[in-house]
Motif scaffolding. Structure first.
Motif, mmCIF file in Angstrom:
data_model
loop_
_atom_site.group_PDB
_atom_site.id
_atom_site.type_symbol
_atom_site.label_atom_id
_atom_site.label_comp_id
_atom_site.label_asym_id
_atom_site.label_seq_id
_atom_site.Cartn_x
_atom_site.Cartn_y
_atom_site.Cartn_z
ATOM 1 N N ILE A 1 0.690 -3.549 4.286
ATOM 2 C CA ILE A 1 -0.012 -2.340 4.711
ATOM 3 C C ILE A 1 0.957 -1.207 5.043
ATOM 4 N N TYR A 2 1.949 -1.465 5.905
ATOM 5 C CA TYR A 2 2.887 -0.416 6.302
ATOM 6 C C TYR A 2 4.322 -0.838 6.015
ATOM 7 N N ASN A 3 5.154 0.146 5.678
ATOM 8 C CA ASN A 3 6.572 -0.073 5.455
ATOM 9 C C ASN A 3 7.387 0.834 6.376
ATOM 10 N N GLU A 4 8.203 0.226 7.223
ATOM 11 C CA GLU A 4 9.154 0.934 8.082
ATOM 12 C C GLU A 4 8.511 2.078 8.870
ATOM 13 N N GLY A 5 7.278 1.887 9.271
ATOM 14 C CA GLY A 5 6.619 2.872 10.112
ATOM 15 C C GLY A 5 6.181 4.134 9.408
ATOM 16 N N MET B 1 0.855 -1.178 0.000
ATOM 17 C CA MET B 1 0.000 0.000 0.000
ATOM 18 C C MET B 1 0.896 1.234 0.000
ATOM 19 N N PRO B 2 0.681 2.202 -0.907
ATOM 20 C CA PRO B 2 1.468 3.444 -0.869
ATOM 21 C C PRO B 2 1.384 4.110 0.503
ATOM 22 N N SER B 3 2.508 4.634 0.947
ATOM 23 C CA SER B 3 2.618 5.129 2.320
ATOM 24 C C SER B 3 2.118 6.551 2.476
ATOM 25 N N LEU B 4 1.759 6.863 3.704
ATOM 26 C CA LEU B 4 1.465 8.238 4.089
ATOM 27 C C LEU B 4 2.772 8.977 4.368
ATOM 28 N N ALA B 5 2.656 10.202 4.875
ATOM 29 C CA ALA B 5 3.827 11.058 5.074
ATOM 30 C C ALA B 5 4.878 10.392 5.949
#
Length: 269
Positions: free
Chosen positions: A83-87, A42-46
């Motif tokens: 879902i998440y990558n490296e926080g 999933m593309p990450s948020l900021a």
């Protein structure tokens, strides 16, 4: 797109990670037809300055996660969602990945879910995923960094590792100042492709021992091609140089597959 997939398959890869981006439909159709597995992020948020999403942003992230899974779940090449990558953009006060994992499983009960790749793992999802570039730690009893200890109730996975760089002439780079100035940030940097291959073989040998001795079930070498500022790909940015010694690389990957197969057929491990 087809060239990249065929090049990776020719080196012996059976899986690629589509890292924090979504490709056009033609890409997934090509992966289906050519036969390679995809771990879809999933593309990450900021990510800058530890900025975390507000309630509205988090709600939009969840909406788009649903859109991604719903839109792409018909492609058979995708074997897992991440879902998440490296926080990146991951709220830690209430661990939203737990609920999001359940949401993804409801939308698509046929795939695995990697809830948190690399950092901030709170036990959700099917993978215990470690990121450690210069020394893989895949399902091992030792660990450092921010991944936390290996969780033996889940799949031992090395979500990112490898990363040795090989500096090339500007002819093969993305020629903008930011990219060129960032080359020195590559994890390790070698001046010849021969040195790059020696180092890569050593890292794959480390991973092989972890498959044989511990609980390593999969790994993602970073990366497929050079990108802006990182010169650590199987191929250069312009695809003119393929770095691996193809015969040796295929043998190293086949050894990993054989070791994994042996473990799965051994009842006392």
């Amino acid at each position: 797109m087809v060239y990249d997939i065929k090049a990776l398959k020719s080196l012996g890869y059976n899986m690629l990670r589509k890292h924090v981006k979504i490709e056009p439909a033609l890409y997934y159709a090509a992966a289906d037809e050519l036969g390679i597995l995809i771990l879809q992020d999933m593309p990450s948020l900021a990510t800058a300055r530890r900025v975390l999403p507000n309630e509205k942003q988090q709600s939009e992230f969840e909406r788009q996660l649903v859109e991604m899974v719903t839109q792409l779940r018909s492609y058979t090449s995708i074997f897992a969602w991440e879902i998440y990558n490296e926080g990146w953009g991951q709220i830690t006060s209430y661990n939203p990945e737990v609920g999001l994992t359940n949401l993804v499983r409801h939308l698509d009960p046929t795939r695995l879910v990697n809830a948190a790749s690399g950092w901030h793992d709170h036990g959700a999802g099917d993978f215990s995923d470690n990121h450690h570039y210069t020394s893989p730690q895949c399902g091992t009893p030792w660990h450092d960094g921010r991944s936390g200890p290996f969780d033996s109730s889940r799949i031992g996975f090395q979500g990112e590792f490898g990363g040795p760089g090989h500096n090339v002439s500007a002819d093969h780079l993305w020629k903008v100042p930011q990219a060129i100035n960032g080359i020195g940030e590559t994890y390790e940097l070698y001046d010849t492709v021969e040195k790059w291959n020696y180092r890569a073989h050593f890292l794959l040998s480390e991973l092989l021992f972890q498959v044989q001795l511990y609980s390593c079930a999969g790994a993602v070498w970073t990366g497929a091609t050079d990108v802006e500022g990182e010169v650590n790909g199987m191929m250069t940015y312009d695809r003119r140089i393929i770095r691996p010694d193809v015969q040796k690389w295929r043998l190293d990957l086949e050894a990993l597959y054989d070791a994994s197969k042996h473990r799965s057929n051994t009842s006392d491990i």
